[in-house]
Design a protein around this motif. Structure first.
Motif, PDB file in Angstrom:
ATOM      1  N   GLY A  47     -19.867   2.552   8.540  1.00 41.06           N
ATOM      2  CA  GLY A  47     -19.956   1.855   9.822  1.00 41.06           C
ATOM      3  C   GLY A  47     -19.013   0.678   9.958  1.00 41.06           C
ATOM      4  N   CYS A  48     -18.698   0.002   8.844  1.00 33.63           N
ATOM      5  CA  CYS A  48     -17.861  -1.202   8.995  1.00 33.63           C
ATOM      6  C   CYS A  48     -16.829  -1.370   7.898  1.00 33.63           C
ATOM      7  CB  CYS A  48     -18.727  -2.451   9.102  1.00 33.63           C
ATOM      8  SG  CYS A  48     -19.457  -2.991   7.540  1.00 33.63           S
ATOM      9  N   GLU A  49     -17.030  -0.754   6.747  1.00 30.84           N
ATOM     10  CA  GLU A  49     -16.095  -0.887   5.619  1.00 30.84           C
ATOM     11  C   GLU A  49     -15.893  -2.329   5.182  1.00 30.84           C
ATOM     12  OE1 GLU A  49     -12.916   2.525   5.097  1.00 30.84           O
ATOM     13  OE2 GLU A  49     -12.830   1.734   7.125  1.00 30.84           O
ATOM     14  N   HIS A  50     -16.816  -3.228   5.544  1.00 26.48           N
ATOM     15  CA  HIS A  50     -16.749  -4.547   4.929  1.00 26.48           C
ATOM     16  C   HIS A  50     -18.127  -5.067   4.527  1.00 26.48           C
ATOM     17  CE1 HIS A  50     -16.579  -5.292   9.357  1.00 26.48           C
ATOM     18  NE2 HIS A  50     -17.372  -6.306   9.109  1.00 26.48           N
ATOM     19  N   VAL A  52     -21.150  -5.232   5.819  1.00 23.41           N
ATOM     20  CA  VAL A  52     -22.111  -5.949   6.660  1.00 23.41           C
ATOM     21  C   VAL A  52     -23.157  -5.013   7.269  1.00 23.41           C
ATOM     22  CG1 VAL A  52     -22.398  -7.484   8.644  1.00 23.41           C
ATOM     23  CG2 VAL A  52     -20.386  -7.703   7.191  1.00 23.41           C
ATOM     24  N   CYS A  53     -22.752  -3.827   7.717  1.00 22.37           N
ATOM     25  CA  CYS A  53     -23.656  -3.024   8.550  1.00 22.37           C
ATOM     26  C   CYS A  53     -24.703  -2.277   7.729  1.00 22.37           C
ATOM     27  CB  CYS A  53     -22.873  -2.068   9.433  1.00 22.37           C
ATOM     28  SG  CYS A  53     -22.316  -0.558   8.626  1.00 22.37           S
ATOM     29  N   LEU A 138     -34.839  -5.910   5.708  1.00 16.48           N
ATOM     30  CA  LEU A 138     -33.997  -5.013   6.503  1.00 16.48           C
ATOM     31  C   LEU A 138     -32.932  -5.762   7.305  1.00 16.48           C
ATOM     32  CD1 LEU A 138     -36.498  -2.296   7.745  1.00 16.48           C
ATOM     33  CD2 LEU A 138     -34.626  -2.044   6.100  1.00 16.48           C
ATOM     34  N   GLY A 139     -32.940  -7.102   7.192  1.00 19.07           N
ATOM     35  CA  GLY A 139     -31.892  -7.893   7.837  1.00 19.07           C
ATOM     36  C   GLY A 139     -30.491  -7.531   7.353  1.00 19.07           C
ATOM     37  N   HIS A 141     -29.312  -4.575   7.402  1.00 18.92           N
ATOM     38  CA  HIS A 141     -28.899  -3.321   8.050  1.00 18.92           C
ATOM     39  C   HIS A 141     -28.775  -3.528   9.550  1.00 18.92           C
ATOM     40  CE1 HIS A 141     -29.258  -0.519   4.650  1.00 18.92           C
ATOM     41  NE2 HIS A 141     -30.186  -1.355   4.229  1.00 18.92           N
ATOM     42  N   LEU A 142     -27.689  -3.028  10.104  1.00 22.62           N
ATOM     43  CA  LEU A 142     -27.518  -3.095  11.553  1.00 22.62           C
ATOM     44  C   LEU A 142     -27.875  -1.751  12.172  1.00 22.62           C
ATOM     45  CD1 LEU A 142     -24.115  -4.988  11.738  1.00 22.62           C
ATOM     46  CD2 LEU A 142     -26.423  -5.928  11.991  1.00 22.62           C
ATOM     47  N   CYS A 143     -28.754  -1.794  13.171  1.00 20.82           N
ATOM     48  CA  CYS A 143     -29.066  -0.617  13.981  1.00 20.82           C
ATOM     49  C   CYS A 143     -28.843  -1.032  15.418  1.00 20.82           C
ATOM     50  CB  CYS A 143     -30.512  -0.174  13.766  1.00 20.82           C
ATOM     51  SG  CYS A 143     -31.043   1.078  14.965  1.00 20.82           S
TER      52      CYS A 143
ATOM     53  N   ILE B 195     -22.474   1.998  15.874  1.00 23.32           N
ATOM     54  CA  ILE B 195     -22.212   1.884  14.440  1.00 23.32           C
ATOM     55  C   ILE B 195     -21.195   2.937  13.995  1.00 23.32           C
ATOM     56  CG2 ILE B 195     -23.280   1.815  12.145  1.00 23.32           C
ATOM     57  CD1 ILE B 195     -24.013  -0.546  13.884  1.00 23.32           C
ATOM     58  N   ARG B 280     -13.463  -0.477  11.650  1.00 23.72           N
ATOM     59  CA  ARG B 280     -14.252  -1.458  12.396  1.00 23.72           C
ATOM     60  C   ARG B 280     -13.395  -2.569  12.993  1.00 23.72           C
ATOM     61  NH1 ARG B 280     -18.364  -1.096  15.389  1.00 23.72           N
ATOM     62  NH2 ARG B 280     -19.081   0.433  13.850  1.00 23.72           N
TER      63      ARG B 280
END
Lengths: 169, 811
Positions: A47-50, A52-53, A138-139, A141-143, B195, B280
């Motif tokens: 999702g982000c490759e850094h 965070v997500c 769960l903070g 994980h981004l949904c 996402i 991203r």
């Protein structure tokens, strides 16, 4: 770890969902790409490759980890579990997966694999979480679809069912 | 076949058909699908400058790099394609790659095609671009300055469109009104950031001069002709396909379409299939943003709070290019500018400006967040300035219950509703009186606590003609009237009598396949698991039209309705064939539990599967008109007519109603906002799947929290992009999103086959302004712009800091 040549392919072996796998990769290859393209395990999403997500979260030696921040060569010799290893059999779901289905805890499903892996690890060590602790956990994980409400409900429901199952066992 | 029972499947929260696959990690998103052998991988070099002339691009070293097959720059793109069509009558070009100059950070400058993505990215670093930086325009108000050089050669200024509208007699109302109240708003840039990022696999066939592109494009398919024209092929030579699963969109994935053209050209130049998956950073800085907008909104108000007229001055910042379908964000709400209120006099000035920022496009709420932020801040200001209760101001202005269908001043036809009842139920069942006590108790303890409320009309099923309101009536006459919202659905029987459904709806997680199965199962007396549904799109094989796709919350109202109509057509045919076999009139044929029987005589029956297979095996026993194999319905509502000569437009078919209220506390030390309670009342017509409706509301609410408190695509004054990671562009997590109280009343839409309305976008419109009204109530502020970050609010709580005493500090 042995010294590696940047240009050469290196053989990487690890246990994946209970079975030994091996394939070659350059030292710079990310574990996400290795899992997805070299081993065809596309259930782990990027999702982000850094880092965070949390979408790419997998279990490495019993601990949840960001596969996008891990090199494939770092996985050599490890014991890895991914989303493909959660269901007890094709067409069946784990207690946690079932709870997600019942509570509509996913919409697009893209972040779901990472959340399931994190929760599998967490509930194993913390069988009786309260809602606030779960929300804090769960903070990481981004949904973007659910607003998290149903994810928390599913996790609490699954924890209770897992406790009951362990009591009966 | 499973037993269906007598109960309707519609209206039940059945488990989703999609979830067994997705939960097991077996989804088929674009990056999970196999590609043709020999597929190459693309990486894109992007501009580091907000505005610069490109003097030269040297690709020699990159071409020699390991694994590189082709490099594409503006030269190749301009030779093999044409500019994307833009939606205003202005001589502006819009290319998927920078031609001559870059106009925003992140604009594509070159594409490297190589054996794998790693090699392609290696080669990017070897491309040398000689830029001559130019001054950047970032502020939309600065873009109004006629002295500044235009960003596009064809324009004389950076104002791409300037239109004024007048409905009723706003001038007279403003002259006669007891009071005038106004707000000035700067709505920021943000995005619902799915996402999963964009992805494309493009193939070019030189033998037939045809492109075959797989992309996670959600529609609107009105962009298919834009892509085909840019690739310089007729529409039948651009086969556009979508993958079965898509990792969220919220409108944003519409912005993949320029890359369809770019990667089509790349595949043509490389002579092999080309795959590109956006990362991203690319997504945040250069995919699509919602528009930022500067609004001055004024109301002419009676002493009792009744609003007689509104005057809008909207300056819409679409960024560096007017990319289709812009300036649609500005016109999507045009019929609904009066929100939930009975206001007959409206003046509007709409200006569209160009700046050195990312081009804008679809984003959940699409025009609603910007418009309602102004309108609902204004309604609160009316209450404050006239010393009235905000609830009373909303109530006395609501469209009366007996007025539906109600035509607004600017032309929308509000299909159904009972706004006053919804308001009353929300206040009572949501505990508004208790919340006021809670506020009073908190304030008595010295805490900073406020209450906000807002009323919103949520439009859904866009009229494909609304965007033409940007043109004058004369320009529309010349261009030809545009209108409607064609939805398509196909229902088919196979030789074993099993039922398949296809719609051109391209879902990104909304559970379309489940709801379609419910709808069609109800028609045939089957169970949802008996129905197989396909909702991805293949423009070469499927029924589709320009309105196809997943946007403007059109699925439940339009696409679900079309599936119902297709199933009912087949059902009528089957009933006549069954009647002949069972020796009863067709009106007495009933479908239930997988069988078709005579009413009152379940033994006189035939299995559904056998009946549904009849036209395959024994067409000779079926009357010509009753052959039942496959039925495709194209459905467009007659209410969606083109804009009138007077610029009235029914911009959407359905109009849900939302009334929200909330209590928030602002931390006295940090300025952080805690949402203490949030109540959201919805009338979305008939609810097809309560679990999914709750999911849409909660998901939109969470995105509303993000837009209100955290998210901004921030730019520095020189146009540098400041939000390139998820550590800079902050999304709400599970610790920041509370559980909203969701309430419903139902007034079914009379204009849709199932009575359903859209529900996907409303909280992106209502929640940001509801929270802002609460924060301003808490802090006693006249105005606040989003996002309401702790730093911004702390500045209102704490006195300005004293400059340190330097003399002492240095001693």
């Amino acid at each position: 770890m042995p010294r590696m040549s940047a240009d050469a392919n290196h053989r990487i072996r690890f246990k994946l969902n209970g079975r030994m796998v091996e394939a070659d990769a350059e030292p710079r290859m990310l574990l996400t790409d290795f899992l997805r393209y070299n081993l065809a395990m596309t259930g782990t999403h990027v999702g982000c490759e850094h880092g965070v997500c949390g979408a790419c979260t997998i279990e490495i030696d019993g601990v949840p980890a960001r596969a996008c921040l891990t090199l494939a060569v770092q996985a050599d010799g490890a014991d890895i579990r991914t989303i493909e290893g959660l269901a007890p059999a094709p067409g069946r779901l784990s207690v946690l997966q079932e709870a997600f289905r019942r509570h509509h805890a996913l919409q697009c499903g893209f972040c779901t694999a990472g959340i399931l892996l994190s929760l599998e690890c967490y509930l194993r060590d913390n069988p009786s979480p309260d809602e606030a602790t779960l929300r804090d956990y769960l903070g990481g994980h981004l949904c973007r679809c659910t607003g998290y409400v149903t994810i928390i409900a599913a996790a609490l429901d699954a924890a209770e069912r897992l406790r009951d199952a362990n009591k009966d066992a | 076949m499973s037993k269906a029972g007598d109960k309707s499947w519609i209206g039940r929260s059945v488990e989703r058909i999609e979830d067994l696959t997705l939960l097991a990690g077996r989804g088929r998103y674009i990056d999970d699908i196999g590609v043709p052998p020999g597929t190459l991988h693309a990486a894109i070099l992007r501009s580091p400058h907000a505005h610069a002339e490109i003097r030269a691009i040297n690709t020699e070293a990159a071409r020699r790099a390991r694994g590189v097959v082709a490099i594409i720059t503006a030269a190749e793109v301009a030779k093999l394609s044409a500019s994307l069509v833009v939606g205003v009558k202005a001589p502006i070009e819009c290319w998927p790659i920078a031609v001559g100059r870059v106009r925003h950070v992140g604009e594509p400058v070159a594409v490297v095609v190589a054996g794998d993505r790693y090699l392609a990215e290696d080669a990017l670093e070897l491309i040398e671009v000689d830029y001559a930086p130019l001054p950047a325009i970032v502020d939309p108000l600065a873009a109004l300055d006629p002295q500044l050089p235009p960003l596009h050669e064809g324009l004389s200024s950076n104002i791409a469109s300037d239109r004024s509208f007048r409905y009723g007699d706003p001038q007279r109302e403003f002259a006669e009104a007891a009071r005038k109240v106004s707000v000035s708003i700067r709505y920021p840039r943000n995005s619902c950031t799915p996402i999963e990022t964009y992805g494309i696999v493009a193939v070019y066939d030189p033998a037939e001069d045809a492109y075959d592109v797989l992309a996670n494009f959600p529609g609107p398919f009105s962009l298919h002709p834009v892509m085909a024209r840019a690739l310089k092929v007729p529409g039948n030579r651009l086969r556009l396909r979508t993958p079965p699963d898509s990792g969220g969109s919220f409108g944003i994935k519409q912005g993949v379409f320029p890359y369809v053209v770019l990667m089509g050209v790349a595949a043509r130049v490389a002579g092999r299939p080309v795959k590109w998956v956006e990362d991203r950073l690319e997504h945040l800085c250069a995919s699509v943003s919602a528009t930022n907008r500067v609004t001055k909104l004024e109301a002419a108000v009676d002493a009792d709070g009744r609003v007689r007229a509104l005057s809008f001055d909207q300056i819409e910042d679409v960024g560096a290019h007017i990319r289709a379908p812009e300036p649609a964000t500005l016109y999507r709400m045009h019929g609904n500018l009066t929100g939930a209120y009975d206001i007959r006099h409206v003046a509007v000035r709409n200006r569209v400006v160009l700046t050195n920022k990312t081009p804008t496009g679809l984003n959940r709420g699409f025009g609603g967040p910007q418009m309602y932020y102004a309108l609902e801040r204004l309604m609160q200001r009316v209450a404050v300035e006239l010393k009235l209760d905000p609830i009373d101001v909303i109530r006395c202005n609501l469209v009366p219950t007996n007025a539906f269908p109600y035509q607004t001043a600017s032309g929308a036809l509000l299909d159904s509703g009972d706004y006053t009842r919804a308001l009353d139920v929300a206040l009572a069942d949501g505990g508004f009186a208790e919340l006021k006590k809670r506020r009073d108790a908190a304030r008595a303890q010295g805490r900073i606590y406020g209450i906000g409320c807002t009323a919103v009309v949520e439009p859904s099923v866009s009229n494909m003609g609304y965007i033409t309101t940007v043109l004058t009536a004369e320009e529309r006459r010349r261009a030809g009237a545009k209108n409607g919202a064609q939805a398509t659905a196909t229902v088919a029987f196979d030789p074993l009598g099993a039922v398949s459904v296809h719609t051109a709806s391209a879902p990104q997680g909304q559970g379309h396949r489940t709801v379609l199965a419910q709808i069609v199962a109800d028609a045939f007396g089957l169970a949802p698991n008996d129905i197989r549904t396909v909702s991805e799109i293949d423009t070469a094989r499927d029924a589709w039209s320009i309105a196809s796709g997943n946007y403007s919350s059109r699925f439940a109202a339009a696409v679900g309705g079309a599936a119902h109509l297709a199933a009912m057509r087949l059902k009528e045919k089957l009933a006549r064939t069954a009647a002949a076999q069972l020796n009863v009139p067709p009106a007495e044929i009933e479908f239930a539990g997988g069988r078709v029987h005579a009413r009152g005589n379940p033994d006189n029956s035939i299995s559904f599967a056998r009946l549904a297979a009849t036209s395959h095996w024994s067409p000779g026993v079926v009357a010509d008109d009753d052959q039942a194999l496959r039925e495709t319905v194209f459905w467009t509502p007659p209410e969606l007519s083109p804009p009138t000569e007077a610029d009235e437009v029914n911009s959407s078919l359905c109009h849900g109603f939302i009334f929200d209220f909330c209590g928030v506390e602002v931390d006295r030390v940090t300025g952080a906002v805690r949402v203490d309670k949030y109540v959201t009342m919805h009338d979305c017509g008939r609810v097809l799947h309560p679990g999914m409706v709750a999911g849409q509301i909660t998901g939109g609410f969470a995105q509303g929290i993000g837009a209100a408190l955290y998210e901004e695509f921030a730019y520095s004054p020189d146009g540098a992009f400041l939000a390139g990671t998820f550590a800079d562009y902050l999304l709400p997590t599970s610790t920041e999103v509370p559980v909203p109280v969701i309430l419903h009343v139902e007034t079914p839409s009379p204009f849709t086959p199932l009575g359903a309305k859209g529900v996907g976008e409303g909280n992106c419109m209502s929640t940001p302004v509801c929270l802002a009204n609460a924060v301003t109530d808490a802090l006693g502020l006249d105005a606040i712009d989003l996002p309401m970050t702790p730093a911004k609010l702390a500045a209102h709580i704490h006195p300005a800091e004293q400059a340190p005493n330097r003399a002492r500090g240095l001693s």
